[in-house]
Design an enzyme around this catalytic site. Structure first.
Site, PDB file in Angstrom:
ATOM      1  CG  ASP A 147      -2.053   1.023   1.086  1.00  0.00           C
ATOM      2  OD1 ASP A 147      -1.792   2.147   0.598  1.00  0.00           O
ATOM      3  OD2 ASP A 147      -3.203   0.716   1.467  1.00  0.00           O
ATOM      4  NE  ARG A 209     -16.075   0.215  -5.612  1.00  0.00           N
ATOM      5  CZ  ARG A 209     -16.571  -0.063  -4.419  1.00  0.00           C
ATOM      6  NH1 ARG A 209     -16.537  -1.317  -3.970  1.00  0.00           N
ATOM      7  NH2 ARG A 209     -17.093   0.887  -3.670  1.00  0.00           N
ATOM      8  CD  GLU A 238     -19.981  -5.350  -9.336  1.00  0.00           C
ATOM      9  OE1 GLU A 238     -20.734  -4.669  -8.597  1.00  0.00           O
ATOM     10  OE2 GLU A 238     -18.953  -5.894  -8.924  1.00  0.00           O
ATOM     11  CG  HIS A 255     -20.097  -5.790  -5.133  1.00  0.00           C
ATOM     12  ND1 HIS A 255     -19.834  -4.714  -5.948  1.00  0.00           N
ATOM     13  CD2 HIS A 255     -19.491  -5.492  -3.949  1.00  0.00           C
ATOM     14  CE1 HIS A 255     -19.129  -3.805  -5.286  1.00  0.00           C
ATOM     15  NE2 HIS A 255     -18.911  -4.265  -4.066  1.00  0.00           N
TER      16      HIS A 255
END
Length: 376
Positions: A147, A209, A238, A255
């Site tokens: 990260d 995502r 989606e 999801h």
């Protein structure tokens, strides 16, 4: 006070009923006319909150989103109009972390390749990535964190580069927000070249995502690399995932990684607390009052569970195979994706299951994993 709320948001009536008139709506098809006289708007990630939706409303006092992310909300627009906004960071982090962990246990069982001893790389060390790491580390799994934003902010945890993670990890779990530009763009972070470069027999889990992986490229790569094993909870396009991609996933879901009863209740509850604060009234409701008792009173353990037994305990709480089967049968139907999300039977988190242990070995790791009541 008129409160327009996504119809799929749970516990709205017991929390907000005393504060005003509740108007439930379809969040994905919400129109400006439906919100033009709302005082409060409560949404999920399927609703785009922007000028097009809200310009006709002169009286809106608060917008809340029961989500971790905010990429569906035009924050600059709300700030420009002076409309307070709150989301629910971390509300479903535990649910997502447990989902990813359970998915790895399921893959391990399916391919007779134990999770214990593998190295897991987590891309994105925010709330959900940290929750995933917590589960894995409780079970004694080595975790690599990537990260660059957290690292630059001075987060004291040890981070590695994405390149190092890809070289060393046996499993990759994705937990980044979607960022479409800039130095740390995550849109198609895993493009065709990166997917092809993954080490042999890698497991790739995505419950952040869909756009973080180039789905068209993923189809192409999977046709060449059967060794790449996939768990996909999120999809490009989606609510219309690419039909050709679904069969390539070992586990496929609509999801719903964050769809625990605790997580969904927590998201609504955080917005309730924020609105009460804004209105300067006491928040008298309690989260614990909303949740029903779990259907298992307790599970008695005679010995420390091995990986097979741990998966069985996890399945008492949530059986991923059920959602996978439902998804494969229904995703191609008209509105099938959203219908499955709307009708999803809210699973519980590990904390709902109490364990009574009668052995002599160390079992603190079960408590750290999230199970309740662990004791001798």
């Amino acid at each position: 006070m008129k409160i327009v709320v996504d119809e799929n948001m749970p516990y709205v009536e017991p929390l907000f009923g005393a504060l005003g008139e509740i108007i439930p709506v379809n969040g994905r098809t919400l129109t400006p006319e439906q919100v033009q006289d709302a005082d409060v708007l409560l949404v999920r990630s399927v609703t785009r909150v922007n000028a097009a939706l809200l310009d006709a409303n002169p009286k809106l006092k608060f917008v809340g989103s029961a989500t971790i992310g905010t990429d569906h909300v035009d924050l600059a627009y709300l700030a420009g109009r002076g409309i307070p906004f709150s989301n629910a960071p971390g509300c479903n982090a535990t649910a997502v972390g447990e989902f990813a962990f359970i998915a790895m246990l399921e893959l391990a069982a399916r391919f007779n390749s134990p999770l214990k001893g593998k190295v897991v790389g987590i891309v994105g060390a925010g709330n959900t990535g940290s929750a995933t790491a917590k589960c894995l580390e409780a079970y004694g799994i080595k975790v690599l964190l990537n990260d660059p934003i957290k690292a630059a902010e001075g987060d004291p945890r040890h981070f590695v580069s994405l390149e190092t993670l890809l070289l060393e990890a046996d499993i990759i779990s994705l937990h980044v927000p979607i960022t479409r530009s800039g130095e740390h763009k995550t849109l198609h972070l895993f493009d065709e070249a990166r997917l092809m470069s993954l080490k042999p027999n890698i497991w790739l889990v995505n419950c952040c995502r869909g756009d973080v992986i180039d789905n068209q490229a993923l189809i192409k790569v999977k046709k060449q690399r059967d060794d790449l094993k996939l768990v996909l909870d999120v999809w490009e396009g989606e609510p219309h995932p690419m039909p050709e991609l679904v069969p390539f996933a070992e586990f496929a879901t609509p999801h719903i990684a964050g769809y625990s009863l605790e997580g969904k209740a927590r998201g609504t509850f955080m917005l309730y607390q924020k609105l009460c604060e804004l209105l300067a009234i006491p928040a008298n409701k309690r989260l614990s009052e909303l949740l029903p008792p779990f259907h298992f009173k307790a599970v008695e353990l005679e010995q420390t569970p091995d990986e097979k037994a741990l998966l069985q305990l996890a399945r008492f709480v949530y059986d991923l195979r059920d959602d996978d089967a439902v998804f494969r049968n229904g995703f191609a139907r008209s509105n099938g994706f959203d219908t499955m999300r709307k009708n999803h039977k809210h699973r519980r988190e590990f904390s709902a299951l109490a364990l009574a242990y009668h052995g002599q070995s160390e079992v603190d790791w079960l408590s750290n994993l999230g199970f309740s009541g662990v004791g001798r």
